[in-house]
Design a protein around this motif. Structure first.
Motif, PDB file in Angstrom:
ATOM      1  N   ASP A   9       0.797  -0.945   0.026  1.00 42.06           N
ATOM      2  CA  ASP A   9      -0.086  -0.111  -0.199  1.00 42.06           C
ATOM      3  C   ASP A   9       1.137   1.190  -0.081  1.00 42.06           C
ATOM      4  O   ASP A   9       1.881   1.292   0.990  1.00 42.06           O
ATOM      5  CB  ASP A   9      -0.918   0.087   1.280  1.00 42.06           C
ATOM      6  N   PHE A  10       0.424   2.111  -0.892  1.00 42.69           N
ATOM      7  CA  PHE A  10       1.362   3.239  -0.879  1.00 42.69           C
ATOM      8  C   PHE A  10       0.381   4.699  -0.602  1.00 42.69           C
ATOM      9  O   PHE A  10      -0.619   4.786  -0.709  1.00 42.69           O
ATOM     10  CB  PHE A  10       1.656   3.428  -2.320  1.00 42.69           C
ATOM     11  N   GLU A  11       1.316   5.450  -0.064  1.00 46.56           N
ATOM     12  CA  GLU A  11       0.424   6.901   0.426  1.00 46.56           C
ATOM     13  C   GLU A  11       1.348   7.934   0.028  1.00 46.56           C
ATOM     14  O   GLU A  11       2.613   7.979  -0.103  1.00 46.56           O
ATOM     15  CB  GLU A  11       0.177   7.110   1.811  1.00 46.56           C
ATOM     16  N   ASN A  12       0.883   9.412  -0.171  1.00 41.55           N
ATOM     17  CA  ASN A  12       1.574  10.564  -0.531  1.00 41.55           C
ATOM     18  C   ASN A  12       2.717  10.306  -1.707  1.00 41.55           C
ATOM     19  O   ASN A  12       3.737  10.674  -1.766  1.00 41.55           O
ATOM     20  CB  ASN A  12       2.573  10.834   0.850  1.00 41.55           C
ATOM     21  N   THR A  13       2.113   9.724  -2.600  1.00 46.40           N
ATOM     22  CA  THR A  13       2.705   9.652  -3.797  1.00 46.40           C
ATOM     23  C   THR A  13       3.027  10.836  -4.663  1.00 46.40           C
ATOM     24  O   THR A  13       1.968  11.476  -4.877  1.00 46.40           O
ATOM     25  CB  THR A  13       1.795   8.332  -4.752  1.00 46.40           C
ATOM     26  N   LYS A  14       4.251  10.966  -5.102  1.00 51.31           N
ATOM     27  CA  LYS A  14       4.753  12.070  -5.790  1.00 51.31           C
ATOM     28  C   LYS A  14       5.340  11.717  -7.072  1.00 51.31           C
ATOM     29  O   LYS A  14       6.269  11.094  -7.057  1.00 51.31           O
ATOM     30  CB  LYS A  14       5.507  13.182  -5.061  1.00 51.31           C
ATOM     31  N   LEU A  15       5.030  12.547  -8.510  1.00 45.52           N
ATOM     32  CA  LEU A  15       5.523  11.977  -9.334  1.00 45.52           C
ATOM     33  C   LEU A  15       6.316  13.307  -9.971  1.00 45.52           C
ATOM     34  O   LEU A  15       5.682  14.514  -9.918  1.00 45.52           O
ATOM     35  CB  LEU A  15       4.793  11.496 -10.637  1.00 45.52           C
ATOM     36  N   ARG A  16       7.683  13.113 -10.765  1.00 45.05           N
ATOM     37  CA  ARG A  16       8.444  14.144 -11.060  1.00 45.05           C
ATOM     38  C   ARG A  16       8.999  13.747 -12.541  1.00 45.05           C
ATOM     39  O   ARG A  16       9.291  12.604 -12.456  1.00 45.05           O
ATOM     40  CB  ARG A  16       9.540  14.589 -10.100  1.00 45.05           C
ATOM     41  N   GLN A  17       8.799  14.450 -13.618  1.00 45.59           N
ATOM     42  CA  GLN A  17       9.400  13.884 -14.925  1.00 45.59           C
ATOM     43  C   GLN A  17      10.521  14.746 -15.219  1.00 45.59           C
ATOM     44  O   GLN A  17      10.587  16.036 -15.171  1.00 45.59           O
ATOM     45  CB  GLN A  17       8.102  14.333 -15.588  1.00 45.59           C
ATOM     46  N   TYR A  18      11.437  13.892 -15.863  1.00 51.36           N
ATOM     47  CA  TYR A  18      12.783  14.525 -16.402  1.00 51.36           C
ATOM     48  C   TYR A  18      12.790  13.851 -17.837  1.00 51.36           C
ATOM     49  O   TYR A  18      13.375  12.577 -17.820  1.00 51.36           O
ATOM     50  CB  TYR A  18      13.984  14.077 -15.514  1.00 51.36           C
ATOM     51  N   GLY A  19      12.217  14.403 -19.037  1.00 48.68           N
ATOM     52  CA  GLY A  19      12.351  13.889 -19.955  1.00 48.68           C
ATOM     53  C   GLY A  19      11.449  12.510 -20.205  1.00 48.68           C
ATOM     54  O   GLY A  19      10.404  12.203 -19.861  1.00 48.68           O
ATOM     55  N   ASP A  20      12.091  11.564 -20.673  1.00 45.51           N
ATOM     56  CA  ASP A  20      11.597  10.031 -20.808  1.00 45.51           C
ATOM     57  C   ASP A  20      11.829   9.318 -19.436  1.00 45.51           C
ATOM     58  O   ASP A  20      11.749   8.112 -19.278  1.00 45.51           O
ATOM     59  CB  ASP A  20      12.309   9.426 -21.764  1.00 45.51           C
ATOM     60  N   THR A  21      12.027   9.959 -18.318  1.00 49.28           N
ATOM     61  CA  THR A  21      12.071   9.632 -16.805  1.00 49.28           C
ATOM     62  C   THR A  21      11.132  10.055 -15.910  1.00 49.28           C
ATOM     63  O   THR A  21      11.099  11.206 -15.926  1.00 49.28           O
ATOM     64  CB  THR A  21      13.705   9.749 -16.484  1.00 49.28           C
ATOM     65  N   VAL A  22      10.700   9.142 -15.084  1.00 49.71           N
ATOM     66  CA  VAL A  22       9.663   9.778 -13.991  1.00 49.71           C
ATOM     67  C   VAL A  22      10.364   9.241 -12.556  1.00 49.71           C
ATOM     68  O   VAL A  22      10.503   7.872 -12.525  1.00 49.71           O
ATOM     69  CB  VAL A  22       8.196   9.286 -14.087  1.00 49.71           C
ATOM     70  N   VAL A  23      10.192  10.079 -11.798  1.00 49.70           N
ATOM     71  CA  VAL A  23      10.797   9.698 -10.388  1.00 49.70           C
ATOM     72  C   VAL A  23       9.669   9.450  -9.505  1.00 49.70           C
ATOM     73  O   VAL A  23       8.864  10.543  -9.542  1.00 49.70           O
ATOM     74  CB  VAL A  23      12.003  10.531  -9.852  1.00 49.70           C
ATOM     75  N   ILE A  24       9.531   8.387  -8.672  1.00 50.21           N
ATOM     76  CA  ILE A  24       7.938   8.326  -8.075  1.00 50.21           C
ATOM     77  C   ILE A  24       8.672   8.108  -6.563  1.00 50.21           C
ATOM     78  O   ILE A  24       9.538   7.410  -6.359  1.00 50.21           O
ATOM     79  CB  ILE A  24       7.217   7.186  -8.277  1.00 50.21           C
ATOM     80  N   THR A  25       8.060   8.850  -5.700  1.00 47.74           N
ATOM     81  CA  THR A  25       8.504   8.836  -4.248  1.00 47.74           C
ATOM     82  C   THR A  25       7.039   8.653  -3.525  1.00 47.74           C
ATOM     83  O   THR A  25       6.065   9.131  -3.765  1.00 47.74           O
ATOM     84  CB  THR A  25       9.129  10.332  -3.895  1.00 47.74           C
ATOM     85  N   HIS A  26       7.056   7.872  -2.558  1.00 43.36           N
ATOM     86  CA  HIS A  26       5.879   7.508  -1.610  1.00 43.36           C
ATOM     87  C   HIS A  26       6.249   6.658  -0.256  1.00 43.36           C
ATOM     88  O   HIS A  26       7.323   6.091  -0.250  1.00 43.36           O
ATOM     89  CB  HIS A  26       4.905   6.802  -2.270  1.00 43.36           C
ATOM     90  N   ALA A  27       5.438   7.059   0.521  1.00 44.49           N
ATOM     91  CA  ALA A  27       5.605   6.129   1.772  1.00 44.49           C
ATOM     92  C   ALA A  27       4.832   4.840   1.347  1.00 44.49           C
ATOM     93  O   ALA A  27       3.843   4.832   0.521  1.00 44.49           O
ATOM     94  CB  ALA A  27       4.887   6.786   3.002  1.00 44.49           C
ATOM     95  N   ALA A  28       5.190   3.711   2.221  1.00 48.51           N
ATOM     96  CA  ALA A  28       4.423   2.439   1.766  1.00 48.51           C
ATOM     97  C   ALA A  28       4.633   1.626   3.100  1.00 48.51           C
ATOM     98  O   ALA A  28       5.386   1.918   3.906  1.00 48.51           O
ATOM     99  CB  ALA A  28       5.324   1.843   0.726  1.00 48.51           C
ATOM    100  N   VAL A  29       3.458   0.758   3.086  1.00 52.35           N
ATOM    101  CA  VAL A  29       3.423  -0.415   3.868  1.00 52.35           C
ATOM    102  C   VAL A  29       3.335  -1.504   3.014  1.00 52.35           C
ATOM    103  O   VAL A  29       2.594  -1.905   2.392  1.00 52.35           O
ATOM    104  CB  VAL A  29       2.080  -0.306   4.853  1.00 52.35           C
ATOM    105  N   ILE A  30       4.388  -2.404   3.225  1.00 52.74           N
ATOM    106  CA  ILE A  30       4.619  -3.634   2.683  1.00 52.74           C
ATOM    107  C   ILE A  30       4.532  -4.574   3.572  1.00 52.74           C
ATOM    108  O   ILE A  30       5.338  -4.726   4.725  1.00 52.74           O
ATOM    109  CB  ILE A  30       5.779  -3.665   2.003  1.00 52.74           C
ATOM    110  N   THR A  31       3.601  -5.823   3.469  1.00 47.93           N
ATOM    111  CA  THR A  31       3.709  -6.868   4.289  1.00 47.93           C
ATOM    112  C   THR A  31       4.235  -8.191   3.414  1.00 47.93           C
ATOM    113  O   THR A  31       3.594  -8.371   2.461  1.00 47.93           O
ATOM    114  CB  THR A  31       2.358  -7.003   4.966  1.00 47.93           C
ATOM    115  N   THR A  32       5.093  -8.825   3.883  1.00 52.81           N
ATOM    116  CA  THR A  32       5.693 -10.179   3.407  1.00 52.81           C
ATOM    117  C   THR A  32       5.559 -11.186   4.500  1.00 52.81           C
ATOM    118  O   THR A  32       5.300 -11.203   5.576  1.00 52.81           O
ATOM    119  CB  THR A  32       7.030 -10.187   2.922  1.00 52.81           C
ATOM    120  N   VAL A  33       5.429 -12.604   3.930  1.00 55.77           N
ATOM    121  CA  VAL A  33       5.146 -13.670   5.036  1.00 55.77           C
ATOM    122  C   VAL A  33       6.696 -13.629   5.748  1.00 55.77           C
ATOM    123  O   VAL A  33       6.594 -13.666   7.116  1.00 55.77           O
ATOM    124  CB  VAL A  33       5.277 -14.867   4.216  1.00 55.77           C
ATOM    125  N   GLN A  34       7.776 -13.255   5.088  1.00 55.32           N
ATOM    126  CA  GLN A  34       9.114 -13.499   5.501  1.00 55.32           C
ATOM    127  C   GLN A  34       9.491 -12.499   6.888  1.00 55.32           C
ATOM    128  O   GLN A  34       9.925 -12.857   7.674  1.00 55.32           O
ATOM    129  CB  GLN A  34      10.056 -13.451   4.634  1.00 55.32           C
TER     130      GLN A  34
END
Length: 146
Positions: free
Chosen positions: A91-116
């Protein structure tokens, strides 16, 4: 003295390049395309879908986990599809996207749950590049949040 002059020249060249490549708000179509690719990646990771991950990850991917473990494309796909890491939710929150030509940088907070490892609260930076007419993740870095 010569080395200092060369270092100064390199600095000013890099500064000029950075000024030319300033971030911009992605166009609506780019934002939609990259967001959709990122959602496809999330679904593929949760399902362990090798073919979709292969399509969405750049050949030279550098995928760094919050543990500092860094994987290649094949290493990440293997772990995500063969049970090395079993993702239960992303799950992601506070997602921000910035574009530099053919490149996009995404930053966000995440809550990731794994079995391990259970639940992880992370800050993630993803770099998506337009290659061959579609968006691919080229780099990913995660940091544990306090």
């Amino acid at each position: 003295m010569q080395a200092m002059k060369r270092t100064t020249q390199i600095f000013f060249c890099l500064f000029a390049l950075a000024c030319c490549l300033s971030a911009a708000e992605p166009t609506a179509s780019v934002k939609t395309a990259v967001t959709n690719a990122q959602k496809e990646w999330t679904a593929a990771v949760l399902k362990g879908d090798r073919s979709t991950l292969d399509k969405l990850l750049a050949p030279d991917l550098s995928y760094t986990h919050s543990s500092a473990k860094t994987q290649t494309k094949e290493e990440f796909i293997h772990d995500a599809t063969a049970g090395g890491t079993t993702y239960k939710s992303i799950d992601f929150e506070n997602t921000k996207l910035r574009q530099y030509g053919d490149t996009v940088v995404i930053t966000h907070a995440a809550v990731i749950t794994t079995v391990q490892t259970g639940v992880s609260h992370l800050y993630i930076t993803e770099v998506w590049v337009l290659q061959g007419g579609h968006w691919q993740m080229a780099s990913r870095q995660a940091t544990k949040l306090p």
